[in-house]
Write a protein that holds these residues in place. Structure first.
Motif, PDB file in Angstrom:
ATOM      1  N   ASP A   1       0.809  -1.212   0.000  1.00 33.89           N
ATOM      2  CA  ASP A   1       0.000   0.000   0.000  1.00 33.89           C
ATOM      3  C   ASP A   1       0.843   1.263   0.000  1.00 33.89           C
ATOM      4  O   ASP A   1       0.323   2.360   0.190  1.00 33.89           O
ATOM      5  CB  ASP A   1      -0.922   0.014   1.228  1.00 33.89           C
ATOM      6  CG  ASP A   1      -1.947  -1.108   1.175  1.00 33.89           C
ATOM      7  OD1 ASP A   1      -2.355  -1.455   0.050  1.00 33.89           O
ATOM      8  OD2 ASP A   1      -2.322  -1.623   2.242  1.00 33.89           O
ATOM      9  N   GLY A   2       2.163   1.154  -0.198  1.00 35.07           N
ATOM     10  CA  GLY A   2       3.037   2.318  -0.217  1.00 35.07           C
ATOM     11  C   GLY A   2       3.700   2.538   1.133  1.00 35.07           C
ATOM     12  O   GLY A   2       3.561   1.749   2.066  1.00 35.07           O
ATOM     13  N   TYR A   3       4.449   3.634   1.207  1.00 32.48           N
ATOM     14  CA  TYR A   3       5.184   3.943   2.421  1.00 32.48           C
ATOM     15  C   TYR A   3       4.291   4.638   3.442  1.00 32.48           C
ATOM     16  O   TYR A   3       3.451   5.473   3.099  1.00 32.48           O
ATOM     17  CB  TYR A   3       6.364   4.864   2.109  1.00 32.48           C
ATOM     18  CG  TYR A   3       7.461   4.213   1.313  1.00 32.48           C
ATOM     19  CD1 TYR A   3       8.341   3.322   1.913  1.00 32.48           C
ATOM     20  CD2 TYR A   3       7.633   4.495  -0.041  1.00 32.48           C
ATOM     21  CE1 TYR A   3       9.371   2.728   1.190  1.00 32.48           C
ATOM     22  CE2 TYR A   3       8.652   3.911  -0.775  1.00 32.48           C
ATOM     23  CZ  TYR A   3       9.512   3.030  -0.154  1.00 32.48           C
ATOM     24  OH  TYR A   3      10.515   2.438  -0.871  1.00 32.48           O
ATOM     25  N   THR A   4       4.508   4.314   4.682  1.00 31.69           N
ATOM     26  CA  THR A   4       3.890   5.077   5.761  1.00 31.69           C
ATOM     27  C   THR A   4       4.826   6.228   6.131  1.00 31.69           C
ATOM     28  O   THR A   4       6.005   6.245   5.730  1.00 31.69           O
ATOM     29  CB  THR A   4       3.643   4.199   6.992  1.00 31.69           C
ATOM     30  OG1 THR A   4       4.912   3.764   7.510  1.00 31.69           O
ATOM     31  CG2 THR A   4       2.789   2.996   6.634  1.00 31.69           C
ATOM     32  N   ILE A   5       4.317   7.171   6.901  1.00 35.29           N
ATOM     33  CA  ILE A   5       5.136   8.306   7.311  1.00 35.29           C
ATOM     34  C   ILE A   5       6.326   7.831   8.141  1.00 35.29           C
ATOM     35  O   ILE A   5       7.450   8.308   7.972  1.00 35.29           O
ATOM     36  CB  ILE A   5       4.290   9.316   8.095  1.00 35.29           C
ATOM     37  CG1 ILE A   5       3.212   9.924   7.183  1.00 35.29           C
ATOM     38  CG2 ILE A   5       5.169  10.413   8.683  1.00 35.29           C
ATOM     39  CD1 ILE A   5       2.310  10.912   7.870  1.00 35.29           C
ATOM     40  N   GLN A   6       6.094   6.870   9.010  1.00 33.07           N
ATOM     41  CA  GLN A   6       7.181   6.357   9.839  1.00 33.07           C
ATOM     42  C   GLN A   6       8.249   5.677   8.992  1.00 33.07           C
ATOM     43  O   GLN A   6       9.453   5.810   9.257  1.00 33.07           O
ATOM     44  CB  GLN A   6       6.626   5.375  10.877  1.00 33.07           C
ATOM     45  CG  GLN A   6       7.662   4.882  11.873  1.00 33.07           C
ATOM     46  CD  GLN A   6       8.284   6.016  12.658  1.00 33.07           C
ATOM     47  OE1 GLN A   6       7.590   6.879  13.173  1.00 33.07           O
ATOM     48  NE2 GLN A   6       9.618   6.022  12.751  1.00 33.07           N
ATOM     49  N   GLU A   7       7.812   4.944   7.960  1.00 28.72           N
ATOM     50  CA  GLU A   7       8.778   4.291   7.073  1.00 28.72           C
ATOM     51  C   GLU A   7       9.610   5.320   6.321  1.00 28.72           C
ATOM     52  O   GLU A   7      10.825   5.146   6.142  1.00 28.72           O
ATOM     53  CB  GLU A   7       8.046   3.380   6.098  1.00 28.72           C
ATOM     54  CG  GLU A   7       7.498   2.104   6.725  1.00 28.72           C
ATOM     55  CD  GLU A   7       6.668   1.290   5.753  1.00 28.72           C
ATOM     56  OE1 GLU A   7       6.532   0.072   5.970  1.00 28.72           O
ATOM     57  OE2 GLU A   7       6.162   1.871   4.760  1.00 28.72           O
ATOM     58  N   LEU A   8       8.977   6.382   5.865  1.00 30.87           N
ATOM     59  CA  LEU A   8       9.712   7.431   5.174  1.00 30.87           C
ATOM     60  C   LEU A   8      10.741   8.072   6.092  1.00 30.87           C
ATOM     61  O   LEU A   8      11.882   8.329   5.684  1.00 30.87           O
ATOM     62  CB  LEU A   8       8.749   8.495   4.651  1.00 30.87           C
ATOM     63  CG  LEU A   8       7.820   8.076   3.507  1.00 30.87           C
ATOM     64  CD1 LEU A   8       6.850   9.198   3.182  1.00 30.87           C
ATOM     65  CD2 LEU A   8       8.628   7.702   2.274  1.00 30.87           C
ATOM     66  N   ILE A   9      10.336   8.322   7.343  1.00 33.77           N
ATOM     67  CA  ILE A   9      11.264   8.908   8.308  1.00 33.77           C
ATOM     68  C   ILE A   9      12.439   7.969   8.565  1.00 33.77           C
ATOM     69  O   ILE A   9      13.605   8.389   8.628  1.00 33.77           O
ATOM     70  CB  ILE A   9      10.530   9.241   9.617  1.00 33.77           C
ATOM     71  CG1 ILE A   9       9.496  10.350   9.379  1.00 33.77           C
ATOM     72  CG2 ILE A   9      11.525   9.666  10.697  1.00 33.77           C
ATOM     73  CD1 ILE A   9       8.649  10.663  10.586  1.00 33.77           C
ATOM     74  N   ASP A  10      12.147   6.670   8.697  1.00 34.47           N
ATOM     75  CA  ASP A  10      13.212   5.694   8.939  1.00 34.47           C
ATOM     76  C   ASP A  10      14.180   5.634   7.761  1.00 34.47           C
ATOM     77  O   ASP A  10      15.399   5.521   7.954  1.00 34.47           O
ATOM     78  CB  ASP A  10      12.604   4.320   9.196  1.00 34.47           C
ATOM     79  CG  ASP A  10      11.844   4.260  10.513  1.00 34.47           C
ATOM     80  OD1 ASP A  10      12.109   5.111  11.376  1.00 34.47           O
ATOM     81  OD2 ASP A  10      10.977   3.372  10.658  1.00 34.47           O
ATOM     82  N   ILE A  11      13.648   5.693   6.547  1.00 30.20           N
ATOM     83  CA  ILE A  11      14.508   5.647   5.355  1.00 30.20           C
ATOM     84  C   ILE A  11      15.418   6.860   5.306  1.00 30.20           C
ATOM     85  O   ILE A  11      16.622   6.759   5.040  1.00 30.20           O
ATOM     86  CB  ILE A  11      13.653   5.559   4.080  1.00 30.20           C
ATOM     87  CG1 ILE A  11      12.916   4.219   4.022  1.00 30.20           C
ATOM     88  CG2 ILE A  11      14.519   5.738   2.830  1.00 30.20           C
ATOM     89  CD1 ILE A  11      11.902   4.131   2.905  1.00 30.20           C
ATOM     90  N   ILE A  12      14.842   8.032   5.583  1.00 32.06           N
ATOM     91  CA  ILE A  12      15.630   9.263   5.552  1.00 32.06           C
ATOM     92  C   ILE A  12      16.705   9.254   6.634  1.00 32.06           C
ATOM     93  O   ILE A  12      17.871   9.599   6.384  1.00 32.06           O
ATOM     94  CB  ILE A  12      14.710  10.485   5.702  1.00 32.06           C
ATOM     95  CG1 ILE A  12      13.809  10.626   4.452  1.00 32.06           C
ATOM     96  CG2 ILE A  12      15.516  11.760   5.912  1.00 32.06           C
ATOM     97  CD1 ILE A  12      12.780  11.716   4.565  1.00 32.06           C
ATOM     98  N   LEU A  13      16.336   8.825   7.843  1.00 37.41           N
ATOM     99  CA  LEU A  13      17.298   8.803   8.937  1.00 37.41           C
ATOM    100  C   LEU A  13      18.409   7.789   8.692  1.00 37.41           C
ATOM    101  O   LEU A  13      19.562   8.008   9.098  1.00 37.41           O
ATOM    102  CB  LEU A  13      16.591   8.501  10.257  1.00 37.41           C
ATOM    103  CG  LEU A  13      15.650   9.589  10.778  1.00 37.41           C
ATOM    104  CD1 LEU A  13      14.978   9.140  12.064  1.00 37.41           C
ATOM    105  CD2 LEU A  13      16.395  10.899  10.983  1.00 37.41           C
TER     106      LEU A  13
END
Length: 261
Positions: free
Chosen positions: A20-32
């Protein structure tokens, strides 16, 4: 009619979960997790923009004179009509065109001894009127600040005489003469550097997201359950043999804290 659930199975018949795509937490984890790469690209973008603006691009300077259009017909009667005021404002546009004419610019070149042709000077001169007034600016842009000031002031001296030869019962008065520019008008080093940082940040974030989407490495049990809707029976630990000869407990004594699949 095709089965709407057919896209939930792979070619081997195994049922898979729909992403279903990225969640906000997943995006934050990827960036960090890629913060060092993001900071590096951002800094490189800002440094590149600063270097190009400061050392590669040619700085240009602007110097302006402020002129006033005087319509002699206004004030001859006891009252000043709206049409008289409109006529004075229209004269501003006429005067601005005369200022940039070959006749005026050729006279400026001859009087200053500038090493510019009329066509070159025409591209260096710009005019702008002040809204709802009879005032306009003549601006000269040059890579030499002293040259910009000298040419602008010479235009202020030569233009009124030529203008009155073309337009009767009117005159032009100088409000402010040109001053020596204290800094370049272009390039704007601070603005370009800020834009470089911003573009570097945007591109770096897009890059790490793209790398994550292209990365098909399975690193955890969650990655498996996202791909195949079957339970995980077990995991194989990664064995660290780096200090097996020194601890005396054999080659299987030390284990890493994470797993690989």
């Amino acid at each position: 009619m095709p089965d709407i659930e057919s896209n939930r199975y792979n070619k081997y018949g195994d049922q898979i979960a729909v992403d279903d795509g990225y969640t906000i937490q997943e995006l934050i984890d990827i960036i960090l997790s890629h913060i060092k790469l993001i900071l590096l690209i951002t800094l490189l973008g800002g440094a590149l923009a600063f270097s190009v603006s400061q050392f590669v691009l040619t700085p240009y300077y602007e110097s302006s004179v402020k002129l006033f259009v005087n319509n002699s017909r206004v004030g001859q009667a006891d009252t000043t009509s709206i049409s008289d005021l409109n006529a004075s404002e229209r004269l501003v546009n006429t005067y601005m065109e005369i200022v940039k004419s070959n006749t005026v610019l050729q006279k400026v070149v001859n009087n200053t001894g500038a090493q510019y042709s009329v066509d070159q000077l025409k591209h260096m001169v710009s005019t702008q009127s002040v809204k709802n007034t009879e005032i306009f600016y003549v601006t000269v842009t040059s890579d030499d600040p002293a040259s910009a000031q000298k040419l602008a002031n010479q235009i202020a001296k030569d233009a009124p005489e030529e203008i009155m030869d073309f337009v009767e019962a009117t005159s032009v008065k100088v409000i402010d003469y040109a001053t020596l520019p204290v800094g370049p008008s272009t390039p704007n080093v601070r603005l370009n550097t800020a834009i470089g940082f911003l573009l570097g940040l945007i591109l770096s974030v897009l890059l790490v997201l793209l790398l994550d989407m292209l990365d098909v490495t399975i690193r955890s049990e969650e990655d498996i359950t996202k791909l195949v809707d079957i339970p995980v029976l077990g995991v194989i630990p990664t064995i660290d043999l780096s200090d097996s000869k020194t601890n005396g407990y054999g080659k299987y004594a030390s284990y890493r804290s994470h797993y690989e699949y």
